[in-house]
Design an enzyme around this catalytic site. Structure first.
Site, PDB file in Angstrom:
ATOM      1  CG  HIS A 115      76.530  61.118  28.525  1.00 61.09           C
ATOM      2  ND1 HIS A 115      77.136  59.943  28.154  1.00 61.09           N
ATOM      3  CD2 HIS A 115      77.546  61.979  28.853  1.00 61.09           C
ATOM      4  CE1 HIS A 115      78.446  60.067  28.239  1.00 61.09           C
ATOM      5  NE2 HIS A 115      78.730  61.293  28.669  1.00 61.09           N
ATOM      6  CB  CYS A 157      80.108  63.526  30.939  1.00 57.66           C
ATOM      7  SG  CYS A 157      80.221  64.741  29.608  1.00 57.66           S
TER       8      CYS A 157
END
Length: 439
Positions: free
Chosen positions: A350, A367
């Site tokens: 992301h 992430c």
């Protein structure tokens, strides 16, 4: 003899000729003759055909195979018609047919023995169906016999009806080369081998694949290696009549068709702080990244073969969904854009405009952080089922964490299939029987 028989037309014509001759001689005077015994009953001619289940049977288990056998001849045609209480009908086909068709898009096919004397159905019957079986056989003299049997299958009452809850992908989807077929049921499946054999995967380029079960309600099919790109895949879920567990039967067939698009494979060696993306074997982009800081297990990016899952233009990431309480120093809640899920343990690719260490250090909560531009490009480029191969960390992706199914070697994957044998996706069918044991 099981079923209803129809005598050959030749025999009926012969009987009629004898009756006419007797009527003609009754009008004239004839010499006295020795009395003769009355003719006995006509001896049946032609092949002897047998059908099971028998004529008039009731509450037949839907996973009972339909069988036709013949003596003194060979089977030339078998037709099976089913009508359910809802009025739906599924047509039959001759013993060699394999094309789809009929009322629900599925033909009730069967397999004929090499000598032509035995036929057995490939699939199960609908619960609560009125079934008509018509079989024809012919002997060496050309005499034909037709037999018919009508019977009714056992119903599947509410609470004992196996239904398809959801599936991935959906018909019409274009997916990546790693895409599995995921089938979710509404009830637990205990007779896994029969259900596996009822789910047929075909591809334009045939490969070996197999099913595994994540839970008793979720089955996953993957090929030995990634799919070849640019091809169509079809899945026939022949669930009608399969006994999922004791007294629980599938009630409907389903099919889905999707397409494998181009081959996209992304690779990351975490200490290098970058992701390489290749499409159809050609490098298309090098992306600076920042991965998990790895101070604890939860913020360590997992190594292994990930598949891209769902995508979100914007998403709220709440650590509470991972079991981290709000009063914990590890708790976080972030609004992120252009997010692509790669596991069920909270890993996404992301945008992270707040991270000024992208490309130089790993400081995320696990992430893969990118710039807004790169994250949007990745979001818009990837398909569900594209491949992300990650190395360089001491935490391995679990095989059932998200779609980490390629974390199992092919040998291990095959050993966890209920059939223990591969299914070849060339249209040759499944490795075992869909029928109940001992039926």
């Amino acid at each position: 003899m099981k079923g209803r028989f129809f005598r050959p037309a030749l025999c009926r014509l012969a009987v009629a000729a004898v009756a006419v001759a007797v009527a003609a001689t009754a009008c004239t005077t004839a010499p006295e003759q020795e009395p003769r015994a009355a003719p006995g009953p006509e001896r049946p001619t032609g092949p002897k055909v047998s059908i099971t289940p028998e004529e008039g049977s009731a509450a037949v288990a839907p996973d009972t195979p339909v069988r036709v056998s013949v003596e003194e001849g060979a089977i030339t045609d078998v037709q099976v018609e089913q009508t359910t209480p809802e009025g739906d009908a599924e047509g039959g086909a001759d013993q060699a047919a394999a094309e789809d068709g009929g009322g629900k898009g599925f033909r009730f096919t069967g397999t004929l023995s090499e000598d032509g004397t035995a036929w057995v159905s490939d699939w199960n019957m609908f619960p609560g169906a009125a079934v008509t079986v018509r079989a024809t056989a012919e002997d060496e003299e050309g005499e034909r016999t037709e037999a018919v049997a009508e019977f009714v299958t056992k119903e599947a009452p509410p609470g004992q009806r196996l239904e398809l809850a959801s599936n991935f992908p959906n018909s019409g989807d274009t997916v990546g080369v790693g895409m599995p077929v995921i089938v979710n049921f509404d009830l637990p499946v205990l007779n896994k081998a029969q259900v596996e054999n009822s789910m047929v995967v075909t591809s334009e380029q045939g490969v070996e694949g197999a099913w595994n079960w994540v839970t008793d309600k979720t089955a996953v099919f993957r090929p030995e290696e990634y799919w070849e790109p640019h091809q169509k895949i079809g899945v026939d879920l022949r669930l009608a009549g399969v006994e999922a567990s004791e007294g629980v039967y599938g009630v409907e067939n389903h099919s889905l068709d999707f397409e494998v698009g181009r081959e996209l494979v992304a690779t990351m060696h975490v200490p290098d702080h970058e992701m390489e993306v290749e499409v159809d074997g050609e490098a298309v982009r090098t992306i600076p990244v920042s991965n998990g800081e790895a101070s604890e297990r939860f913020n360590t990016t997992t190594s292994g073969t990930h598949l891209t899952m769902t995508r979100y233009e914007s998403l709220v990431m709440d650590a509470a969904t991972l079991g981290i309480p709000e009063d914990s120093p590890d708790y976080y809640k972030l609004d992120v854009d252009w997010a692509v899920r790669t596991s069920n343990s909270g890993e996404f690719v992301h945008a992270a405009p707040w991270n000024d260490r992208i490309g130089s250090a790993d400081v995320s909560n696990g992430c893969t952080n990118m710039s807004v531009e790169d994250a949007r490009w990745f979001y818009e480029t990837v398909l569900m089922g594209d491949v992300l191969e990650t190395t360089g960390t001491d935490r391995q992706l679990e095989w059932d964490n998200g779609w980490g199914f390629y974390q199992r070697s092919w040998e291990e994957w095959l050993s966890h299939s209920a059939t223990g044998e591969p299914q070849v996706t060339d249209g040759s069918g499944t490795p075992g029987s869909v029928h109940g044991e001992g039926l």
